[in-house]
Design a protein around this motif. Structure first.
Motif, PDB file in Angstrom:
ATOM      1  N   TYR A 147      -1.656  -6.923 -53.300  1.00  6.38           N
ATOM      2  CA  TYR A 147      -0.965  -6.248 -52.199  1.00  6.38           C
ATOM      3  C   TYR A 147       0.481  -6.719 -52.085  1.00  6.38           C
ATOM      4  CZ  TYR A 147      -5.809  -5.272 -51.001  1.00  6.38           C
ATOM      5  OH  TYR A 147      -7.125  -4.866 -51.050  1.00  6.38           O
ATOM      6  N   GLY A 148       1.375  -5.926 -52.619  1.00  3.65           N
ATOM      7  CA  GLY A 148       2.796  -6.243 -52.474  1.00  3.65           C
ATOM      8  C   GLY A 148       3.229  -7.463 -53.257  1.00  3.65           C
ATOM      9  N   GLY A 191       2.892  -2.605 -46.849  1.00  3.58           N
ATOM     10  CA  GLY A 191       2.509  -3.771 -47.631  1.00  3.58           C
ATOM     11  C   GLY A 191       3.129  -3.813 -49.010  1.00  3.58           C
ATOM     12  N   ILE A 218       1.141 -18.165 -50.178  1.00  5.81           N
ATOM     13  CA  ILE A 218       0.724 -17.244 -49.110  1.00  5.81           C
ATOM     14  C   ILE A 218       1.865 -17.028 -48.125  1.00  5.81           C
ATOM     15  CG2 ILE A 218      -0.691 -17.085 -47.010  1.00  5.81           C
ATOM     16  CD1 ILE A 218      -2.990 -18.363 -48.541  1.00  5.81           C
ATOM     17  N   THR A 233      -7.342   0.124 -49.369  1.00  3.18           N
ATOM     18  CA  THR A 233      -7.985  -1.189 -49.258  1.00  3.18           C
ATOM     19  C   THR A 233      -7.128  -2.248 -48.558  1.00  3.18           C
ATOM     20  OG1 THR A 233      -7.137  -1.926 -51.417  1.00  3.18           O
ATOM     21  CG2 THR A 233      -9.277  -0.798 -51.399  1.00  3.18           C
ATOM     22  N   TYR A 234      -5.811  -2.039 -48.451  1.00  5.37           N
ATOM     23  CA  TYR A 234      -4.961  -3.048 -47.820  1.00  5.37           C
ATOM     24  C   TYR A 234      -5.398  -3.234 -46.366  1.00  5.37           C
ATOM     25  CZ  TYR A 234      -0.705  -5.600 -46.506  1.00  5.37           C
ATOM     26  OH  TYR A 234       0.185  -6.547 -46.059  1.00  5.37           O
ATOM     27  N   PRO A 235      -5.748  -4.463 -45.997  1.00  3.63           N
ATOM     28  CA  PRO A 235      -6.383  -4.657 -44.686  1.00  3.63           C
ATOM     29  C   PRO A 235      -5.443  -4.497 -43.487  1.00  3.63           C
ATOM     30  CG  PRO A 235      -6.831  -6.526 -46.183  1.00  3.63           C
ATOM     31  CD  PRO A 235      -5.742  -5.707 -46.793  1.00  3.63           C
ATOM     32  N   LEU A 261      -2.935 -13.061 -45.302  1.00  5.81           N
ATOM     33  CA  LEU A 261      -2.071 -11.900 -45.073  1.00  5.81           C
ATOM     34  C   LEU A 261      -1.524 -11.839 -43.648  1.00  5.81           C
ATOM     35  CD1 LEU A 261      -4.338  -9.195 -46.845  1.00  5.81           C
ATOM     36  CD2 LEU A 261      -2.309 -10.332 -47.811  1.00  5.81           C
ATOM     37  N   LEU A 316      -2.923 -11.755 -53.180  1.00  9.75           N
ATOM     38  CA  LEU A 316      -1.457 -11.784 -53.073  1.00  9.75           C
ATOM     39  C   LEU A 316      -0.813 -10.959 -54.190  1.00  9.75           C
ATOM     40  CD1 LEU A 316      -0.803 -15.569 -52.261  1.00  9.75           C
ATOM     41  CD2 LEU A 316      -1.027 -13.664 -50.652  1.00  9.75           C
TER      42      LEU A 316
END
Lengths: 462, 462
Positions: free
Chosen positions: B422-423, A68, B214, A104-106, A123, B419
């Motif tokens: 995460y990355g 990610g 997104i 925590t990243y799903p 995501l 957003l």
């Protein structure tokens, strides 16, 4: 210069110096170097990058490269010794833009259910399956425009907010500027829409067909491709409250011309996607539904069968298959009947024509028998109904009778009737639900997984 | 075989046998034959057909061929002796599909006001001006898709029905399944949206940008092209309640990349339309606004000027031009200021960048000065502002501060913040109002005349 990974995987040559930017999918640490797969959304496969421990800050950098994380990698393409990949990227420099905390990243490296992924709709495009879906979706959309533009059709934008209900059916959403806690009422306790933004009760459109007919009466060949809506409380895997529809409309065209266009259209779109997204389609066939490539092949390479509704009823009555729903002239065909015809009897896409007038909409052209209308539905093996269309009633007197017979008010259709009053012509068109097409093409089980942000009862997140 | 008239006018050769289908525009009866101009919407010019009195039923047929009648003509192409047309069609057979009673058909051979034509929106596409508008509109739309698809951008369909208000601004329409005469209330007299179709208060979207972000975080480069809405009670020639917007969004991109894309985009679209609709553009220049070809040329052939907002303010302060609105650092630029910069000072399209943070939206990236954000507006001579864009704030902590500072609730932006969690990557995009582009390109005075079925206060017909 930054290169897209899809381009490198296809055309990149060893010794080329390149930069890629994307998100880490997987990382494999070894003694002297690490393998990090980077994906930028341009293709299913990512590019394998090889990061040597000689690199300054090696340990700290590798630590940050969890699934990610966003990253820029520059280096040299080399032949890959690993099987399944032609090239890999020997990294000279690695820049981490943003981390993705592994705690925590799903999206961890395991299989997630599609239900779970819907909850993280912001995501899910980063997963293999949804990535492939949205690339295919874009390819289908592009094929649609290309097909019609090549044939001189104008793309017309029919209105989203409408004061009329096209088919006299379909549950509609209300669009209003009112504060719903204080809706003004008239003296007799009716909603006073004259005081609303549009001065009358406005809805979200269920179809652009009637307006497309207006445009066809000036430009001959047109198509719509836009969002439409249903306020039906259907919580199924095939219904959305908001979906895109494609509706071509042709002046000087009868049902035969309509069927020819629809068949050419479906072949074109499937062919286009097979050519532009072969890896994604292969993936769907392997992981989601192992019949989708055969289905595509069946559509592309067969002349569609044609059968009248009346003959179809006879075929169904003769069949020994036990159906759940009754088969009888005058009743609508159920999905099981359509599938029997396309899958068992004709074994290819089948166009059923000339349905009983009483089960079809008022605008479909009455046949000379006074009983059936020039409607058509296209059903395909494994898919079921995918296109519905008709020749439209162009005779003013007949149309007026049909509107009245359905209990509709002629005054509401003044402009639609004018089209028959001034320079009327035979014309025809069809409608296709865009998401259903994408769903069938990919084999995805739930239609909510082929639109980026699905709207359904109780579902309006993102 | 039926041929389109645009095709015949360009490629038709004398002695070819052809069939055309369309609507009568004009008829001129002479002693031994009649001239009937037929138009099928494929081009501004119709095809002149020559009908000889030897034809069976000549008198009766000619009588029926009044303006607006629909007709099929077969015959042979011949060189035309008349000036202004290369070929004409010597008719062998003429079939009238539908008449148009000259007593009541609203489109007679005279100039009608655009206001009048709006009232007959179901017929106005058959006039020269609106015909040209909708052909150009289709060309602009096609150019937009082609530009982005050639560059590997995915077309993403962002939701029309939304529970969030993108910019924390803009008046929004409510979408509801409630019967407005009996909206359920909670015990404390609030609307009980939990019982509505979506389970919460739903609106028509004002922008797809946040959702496009997104998708860009998975596919790198994407664009939206779909309808958006404003419930503003603005009855002007530049506002619509329903209009289409184009919003590209690019990951790994800063404001410089954004400006480059926007400039290339505008040049491409203008160039495409000049090449595909030369007669229509010539018509607009002659009849509607004699500056539109110069404007197109200016956009296509100039490198856009770039100036910061701060420098622009200095230029405006130095100018001797008397402005109606005050010029002062911190105040937004008015249309007169933008036009001065583009028309008088730079004399070409101008990109103004780095606006004060407090007059721009929360999601724009804060500059190191802590005072300005990486926003840009493109203004063009004779047109004014045509594109607005920005680099987005990709730093989680800064974004949280800005959301909170604007009195918005962080919880409403949980996914937008994810957003950045995460990355996250630098990213940028812009928005363009599609109808404004078509309006400026054609010189049409009222935006309601560049969309087939305009929606505005009290206006929702067809």
């Amino acid at each position: 210069m930054t290169r897209r990974i899809a381009d490198l995987l296809r055309h990149g040559q060893p010794t080329e110096t390149v930069t890629i930017k994307g998100w880490v999918r997987t990382k494999r640490e070894q003694k002297e170097f690490s393998f990090v797969e980077v994906n930028d959304g341009s293709s299913m496969a990512g590019l394998q990058t090889v990061i040597n421990q000689d690199m300054p800050d090696y340990a700290a950098t590798i630590k940050r490269l969890s699934t990610g994380a966003s990253v820029e990698v520059s280096g040299t393409l080399v032949e890959s010794p690993a099987k399944g990949q032609r090239i890999e990227l020997k990294a000279d420099t690695v820049t981490v833009y943003g981390e993705a905390d592994a705690e925590t990243y799903p999206l961890q490296k395991k299989r997630h259910s599609f239900e779970f992924l819907r909850d993280i709709g912001h995501l899910r495009g980063r997963t293999n399956t949804l990535g492939a879906v949205f690339r295919v979706r874009n390819a289908v959309a592009t094929a649609i425009h290309q097909f019609f533009q090549e044939r001189g059709f104008l793309w017309v934008h029919t209105p989203i907010i409408s004061a009329s209900d096209c088919e006299g059916a379909g549950e509609m959403f209300t669009v209003t500027g009112f504060d719903l806690s204080k809706v003004p009422l008239t003296d007799d306790k009716q909603v006073d829409f004259s005081r609303d933004f549009f001065g009358k009760h406005a809805y979200l459109t269920v179809s652009g067909q009637l307006e497309a007919e207006i445009m066809a009466m000036a430009f001959s060949n047109v198509y719509t491709f836009g969002p439409t809506f249903r306020a039906e409380n259907s919580n199924t895997s095939r219904h959305l409250a908001e979906f895109w529809m494609v509706e071509p409309e042709m002046a000087f065209c009868d049902l035969d011309g309509d069927m020819e266009l629809a068949e050419a259209f479906l072949k074109y779109v499937f062919q286009f996607v097979m050519e532009t997204c072969p890896e994604d389609m292969e993936f769907f066939n392997q992981r989601i539904d192992d019949s989708i490539l055969a289905t595509a092949d069946n559509i592309i390479n067969n002349e569609f069968a044609r059968v009248t509704y009346t003959d179809a009823i006879a075929l169904l009555e003769k069949s020994s298959k036990p159906f759940e729903y009754p088969v009888e002239w005058g009743l609508d065909l159920q999905s099981e009947h359509e599938r029997y015809l396309a899958e068992d009897h004709f074994k290819k896409p089948t166009i059923i024509t000339d349905y009983p007038a009483k089960i079809k909409a008022f605008y479909m052209r009455m046949n000379d028998d006074g009983n059936t209308v020039r409607a058509m539905d296209i059903v395909a093996p494994k898919i079921g109904e995918i296109i519905g269309g008709s020749q439209r009633e162009e005779r003013l007197d007949v149309l007026e009778q049909r509107i009245t017979a359905q209990g509709l008010d002629l005054a509401d259709y003044w402009w639609y009737l004018d089209l028959r009053r001034y320079g009327t012509v035979p014309h025809a068109g069809f409608g296709l639900g865009f998401e259903r097409l994408v769903q069938f093409m990919t084999g995805m089980g739930n239609i909510r997984d082929v639109i980026p942000f699905p709207r359904a009862p109780q579902e309006v997140e993102f």
